[in-house]
Design a protein around this motif. Sequence first.
Motif, PDB file in Angstrom:
ATOM      1  N   ASP A  50       0.761  -1.174  -0.085  1.00 45.65           N
ATOM      2  CA  ASP A  50       0.172  -0.047  -0.018  1.00 45.65           C
ATOM      3  C   ASP A  50       0.860   1.303   0.110  1.00 45.65           C
ATOM      4  OD1 ASP A  50      -2.394  -1.545   1.961  1.00 45.65           O
ATOM      5  OD2 ASP A  50      -2.382  -1.323  -0.187  1.00 45.65           O
ATOM      6  N   CYS A  95       2.402   1.633  -3.489  1.00 40.75           N
ATOM      7  CA  CYS A  95       1.741   1.909  -4.696  1.00 40.75           C
ATOM      8  C   CYS A  95       0.976   3.269  -4.375  1.00 40.75           C
ATOM      9  CB  CYS A  95       0.651   0.663  -4.716  1.00 40.75           C
ATOM     10  SG  CYS A  95       1.409  -0.731  -5.204  1.00 40.75           S
ATOM     11  N   SER A  96       0.818   3.896  -3.136  1.00 44.72           N
ATOM     12  CA  SER A  96       0.258   5.152  -3.024  1.00 44.72           C
ATOM     13  C   SER A  96       1.299   6.071  -3.194  1.00 44.72           C
ATOM     14  CB  SER A  96      -0.344   5.408  -1.648  1.00 44.72           C
ATOM     15  OG  SER A  96       0.320   4.645  -0.608  1.00 44.72           O
ATOM     16  N   GLN A  97       2.735   5.974  -2.870  1.00 44.10           N
ATOM     17  CA  GLN A  97       3.622   6.763  -2.776  1.00 44.10           C
ATOM     18  C   GLN A  97       4.542   6.635  -4.213  1.00 44.10           C
ATOM     19  OE1 GLN A  97       5.862   6.680   0.791  1.00 44.10           O
ATOM     20  NE2 GLN A  97       4.180   7.065   2.087  1.00 44.10           N
ATOM     21  N   TRP A 125       1.417   3.900  -8.866  1.00 45.97           N
ATOM     22  CA  TRP A 125       0.071   3.306  -8.739  1.00 45.97           C
ATOM     23  C   TRP A 125       0.020   1.809  -9.281  1.00 45.97           C
ATOM     24  CZ3 TRP A 125      -3.788   1.000 -11.772  1.00 45.97           C
ATOM     25  CH2 TRP A 125      -4.941   0.785 -11.124  1.00 45.97           C
ATOM     26  N   GLY A 170      -6.306  -2.631  -2.470  1.00 41.22           N
ATOM     27  CA  GLY A 170      -5.881  -1.321  -1.616  1.00 41.22           C
ATOM     28  C   GLY A 170      -6.503  -1.466  -0.176  1.00 41.22           C
ATOM     29  N   GLU A 203      -8.553   2.258  -5.650  1.00 42.18           N
ATOM     30  CA  GLU A 203      -7.261   2.044  -4.862  1.00 42.18           C
ATOM     31  C   GLU A 203      -6.471   3.162  -4.981  1.00 42.18           C
ATOM     32  OE1 GLU A 203      -8.710  -0.261  -6.554  1.00 42.18           O
ATOM     33  OE2 GLU A 203      -7.274  -1.069  -8.242  1.00 42.18           O
ATOM     34  N   TYR A 204      -5.906   3.803  -3.793  1.00 41.27           N
ATOM     35  CA  TYR A 204      -5.128   4.756  -3.835  1.00 41.27           C
ATOM     36  C   TYR A 204      -5.312   6.163  -4.580  1.00 41.27           C
ATOM     37  CZ  TYR A 204      -2.687   0.200  -3.114  1.00 41.27           C
ATOM     38  OH  TYR A 204      -2.210  -0.877  -2.825  1.00 41.27           O
TER      39      TYR A 204
END
Length: 214
Positions: free
Chosen positions: A30, A33-35, A38, A43, A199-200
């Motif tokens: 997580d 893939c958020s920072q 993607w 998520g 997600e994200y």
Amino acid sequence: MDQSKEQRILNSVSYNAVKGDPESVLDCIDKYCSQKEWAMNVGDEKGLILDNVVKEADPTTALELGTYCGYSAIRIARLLKPKAHLFSIEFNPEFVPIAKEIIEIAGLSDKVTILEGHAQDIIPQLKSKYDVDTLDFVFLDHWKERYAPDTILLEECGLLRKGSILLADNIIYPGAPEFLEYIRNHKRFECTNYPSHLEYMKVEDAMEKAVYLG
Ligand SMILES: O=C(NCCCOCn1ccc2cnccc21)c1cc(-c2ccc(F)cc2)cc(O)c1O
Ligand SMILES: [Mg+2]
């Protein structure tokens, strides 16, 4: 040859996660893939909905369509009781070894069997080749236009029983309109919608739960 995004996700998990700790693997994916990049894992936000439905189902035998990097397989498998098992179908041969490795790092390899191929080819083999009786829980997260036909296939193969719970990702984005139409108009399914976000991202999405009434 350049590494793929999925290989970079595996590198991050392998370097940062605590071996044998599913939560730390999920947090690592997580975070990455958020920072950084993607990726189409269910998520953390929709993951909580998935967790709650899995807890409600408390499945002995579960099926997932769409393994990808193994993120949702870890979310499901970490909640399974002893002797319960998750079968996860993935058709992209590049993703299979990466998912296997990430699930191994989470310490959940004994609870998850990844089956490589198309759902429409593997679903009819589940009883004969994989000794499945009926499925208590199914997570749909593969090609959105296959949600409806593969649900029909599950029913035709006698894999659903009274109370089997289906949960589908991406009802709004990318969307699964045919599935929604089918499942909501089919009298043998009891449906519940769970609004959420992609997600994200701050994009609207939703999950749909459908209980098979037999
Ligand atoms: O496409 C998605 N998932 C599906 C992958 C292929 O699945 C193929 N596949 C995997 C087993 C399997 C078995 N049989 C047949 C096909 C089978 C998917 C896409 C997005 C998304 C959202 C916004 C964007 F801008 C771009 C993409 C988000 C999601 O959460 C998704 O799940
Ligand atoms: Mg999805």
